[in-house]
Design a protein around this motif. Sequence first.
Motif, mmCIF file in Angstrom:
data_model
loop_
_atom_site.group_PDB
_atom_site.id
_atom_site.type_symbol
_atom_site.label_atom_id
_atom_site.label_comp_id
_atom_site.label_asym_id
_atom_site.label_seq_id
_atom_site.Cartn_x
_atom_site.Cartn_y
_atom_site.Cartn_z
ATOM 1 N N SER A 114 -0.384 12.649 -4.582
ATOM 2 C CA SER A 114 -0.282 13.123 -3.204
ATOM 3 C C SER A 114 1.184 13.313 -2.811
ATOM 4 N N ARG A 115 2.034 12.405 -3.248
ATOM 5 C CA ARG A 115 3.465 12.531 -2.956
ATOM 6 C C ARG A 115 4.031 13.777 -3.632
ATOM 7 N N LYS A 116 3.590 14.007 -4.851
ATOM 8 C CA LYS A 116 4.060 15.169 -5.599
ATOM 9 C C LYS A 116 3.622 16.470 -4.927
ATOM 10 N N GLN B 22 12.743 7.670 -0.424
ATOM 11 C CA GLN B 22 13.048 8.520 -1.575
ATOM 12 C C GLN B 22 12.512 9.935 -1.355
ATOM 13 N N MET B 23 11.300 10.029 -0.815
ATOM 14 C CA MET B 23 10.725 11.342 -0.537
ATOM 15 C C MET B 23 11.530 12.079 0.521
ATOM 16 N N ASP B 24 11.941 11.373 1.568
ATOM 17 C CA ASP B 24 12.759 11.991 2.614
ATOM 18 C C ASP B 24 14.069 12.528 2.035
ATOM 19 N N LYS C 175 5.007 16.062 8.825
ATOM 20 C CA LYS C 175 4.521 15.195 9.900
ATOM 21 C C LYS C 175 3.049 14.842 9.697
ATOM 22 N N ALA C 176 2.229 15.843 9.340
ATOM 23 C CA ALA C 176 0.799 15.596 9.120
ATOM 24 C C ALA C 176 0.602 14.637 7.949
ATOM 25 N N TRP C 177 1.364 14.822 6.879
ATOM 26 C CA TRP C 177 1.260 13.950 5.706
ATOM 27 C C TRP C 177 1.650 12.523 6.084
ATOM 28 N N GLY C 178 2.746 12.380 6.827
ATOM 29 C CA GLY C 178 3.189 11.050 7.246
ATOM 30 C C GLY C 178 2.173 10.353 8.128
ATOM 31 N N ASN C 179 1.563 11.106 9.038
ATOM 32 C CA ASN C 179 0.543 10.515 9.916
ATOM 33 C C ASN C 179 -0.693 10.098 9.119
ATOM 34 N N GLN C 180 -1.013 10.868 8.086
ATOM 35 C CA GLN C 180 -2.168 10.556 7.242
ATOM 36 C C GLN C 180 -1.999 9.205 6.554
ATOM 37 N N TYR C 181 -0.752 8.883 6.208
ATOM 38 C CA TYR C 181 -0.478 7.634 5.489
ATOM 39 C C TYR C 181 0.271 6.616 6.347
ATOM 40 N N ILE D 75 0.870 -1.185 0.000
ATOM 41 C CA ILE D 75 0.000 0.000 0.000
ATOM 42 C C ILE D 75 0.900 1.227 0.000
ATOM 43 N N THR D 76 0.715 2.091 -1.001
ATOM 44 C CA THR D 76 1.595 3.235 -1.224
ATOM 45 C C THR D 76 0.769 4.515 -1.352
#
Length: 426
Positions: free
Chosen positions: A307-309, A369-371, A352-358, A301-302
């Motif tokens: 959203s990543r962009k 890669q995003m980091d 942080k909010a984006w990471g918690n969302q996913y 699951i990715t």
Amino acid sequence: MSTETSYYIDQVKNIRNLRAAWNHIRSNCRISPSEKIRQEAAEFDADSGRHLSRVQRQIRENRFVFPPSYGLAKESKPGKKRPIVLPSIETRIVQRAILQVLQKNNEIRQLIENPTSCGGIKERGVRYAVEMAHDKIVADGKYFIRSDIKSFFTQISKAHVLGRIKNHVSDPQFDDLIERATMVVLSNQFSLGADYKLFPTSDLGVAQGSCLSPLFGNIVLSEFDEKLNTHDVLCIRYIDDFILIGPTQKAVNATLKKGLKILSDLDLEAYDPKIDREKAESGETSKGFEFLGCHIRPNQITPKKESRKRLIQSVETKIKFSKIQLRTKEPKRPLGKMSFVETLNEINKSVKAWGNQYQFCNNHQILEQMDGKISDLIEDYQSHFSSQMNWISPEKNLVKRRLLGVHALVDSKSNPVVKAKISSQS
């Protein structure tokens, strides 16, 4: 004026119910991107006890009036706008108080809490839906059809939903309050111009921005949820997005056909995966599919590519605007969110909010890669900031602090008792 009220009105105006509603609204307002909404909530919070007592009294005396809302025609895509309704704080509280009462009614709960309905229901959400979808494809779900319902909120019949609520909650006073709570009257009707017609100001449609709208959506689609989960096909719905997963293409096609008939009877329509490929898709689950902002395939699951962009672009934008402000040679005032420290803080909150969302996703390679990209952007930003600071002479400490984002005492609000200036030797 008579103050005799019904059972359900008593529940709505109960001060504990109103306070719980306000606590929920306040939490949402504090993280709102709108400064206006945050300010309105802060002003209400400063004297919330008095305001809630006033709302309670007005409901008891049957004279609470829902103030006009503000309409925002928000561009979702080039050439396409979404009608967002921004209610007053009082309206939000009463709407939430009504919702809390309805959520405690067993008959209403049975109507909306189908096991495969995931949006607008306590203790469910995107993770619940994604996990259910993944479990199905691992078990026997080889084929899927994903779609969503066209212009869903603006096509819901309020009369239909209110009629169904009345079947379970026979209370004229309460029914009248719900009906008034879902009417859309806009304070900026004339300034919206042609966009005004996008808003649900008649019996057709409910407001995007009201906490009651997901409830209305779940009620109107309760039959859809029930009848599309009868055999070997699983239908998972999150408000207006739904996905069908089954063992054969024939089975999911037949289920879609049944679902389209139910929607048609409600004057609703879903996107066709053969025509509207941006809004709908179908195929083999082994090749993966997108659902609720995620790309799902067996055992992986990715977060969705778009959203990543958007996250990376958000970081780039924050840094870009801060760099522009940092070019100011000698700022006479604090840079606020454009300063170095505040920019890093804003980036930190967004990431942080984006990471918690996913947090339920498991493709760690993509996250690494995003980091890496984010770290490169921050490193470049730090180098830019250092070079800017090197141009400033050592004695100009206040200039450096303003660029850095550390508050200077001389930049504090000033309202002295004695207006006369005092010499530095005093």
